[in-house]
Design a protein around this motif. Structure first.
Motif: not given
Length: 192
Positions: A28-30, A49-51, A158-161
């Protein structure tokens, strides 16, 4: 007078959704980075910006918040994620844990000040869907309740923790800073 509801034609009226795709947080990040780049080239700034949102979201574990508020030698490991308020996701369970610990160690006033700072991020309340995902995750990975809620929230967005809690060590989306690592080392371990 007759009121017409709806309007416009969109492709969904003519096509049937047959399949769904899922991506790992890394994928997703890629895709977010590639989409943002393409949007810049084509002059579609709002879409870019949304991406970008898919690229930078962060969840900070309670242990990391406590280091930050205590201004401990390890606080700098988490400052980047905490101070990037626009991309900060805050599971409501972290409010509970942080408030309780600061209340025990300091005062109610200091606990309220900490919570006020945390609320600059986007607060994510525990709903029934997230609760069930967290319960499954806790069962499958043998995580304590609060940790499973925090990890489920990070996965949902889909965030970093960001954490120093060893219960999270080894998960793909985790930036883990062991308590025994040099303070401010910026060597968060992620298995991405």
């Amino acid at each position: 007078m007759k009121v017409i509801k709806g309007g416009g034609v969109w492709v969904g009226k003519f096509l049937k959704t047959c399949t769904y795709q899922q991506m790992t947080p890394a994928a997703s990040r890629s895709m977010g980075e590639l989409t943002e780049h393409q949007c810049r080239i084509e002059g579609m700034l709002a879409l870019g910006i949304m991406a970008r949102v898919r690229v930078d979201l962060n969840v900070v574990d309670s242990s990391a918040w406590l280091e930050y508020f205590a201004d401990s030698p390890w606080a700098n490991n988490f400052a980047e994620a905490i101070e990037d308020i626009a991309n900060l996701i805050v599971p409501s369970i972290t409010l509970t844990e942080v408030f309780k610990r600061i209340l025990q160690q300091k005062s109610e006033n200091e606990a309220l000040v900490a919570i006020a700072h945390m609320q600059y991020g986007r607060i994510i309340n525990l709903d029934s869907n997230l609760a069930i995902k967290a319960a499954r995750l806790g069962h499958e990975c043998s995580l304590p309740l609060a940790d499973s809620i925090i990890l489920a929230t990070a996965r949902k967005y889909q965030a970093y923790l960001w954490t120093q809690d060893q219960d999270f060590q080894g998960f793909e989306e985790v930036k883990y800073f062991p308590k025994d690592s040099p303070p401010g080392s910026k060597r968060g371990k992620s298995t991405e």
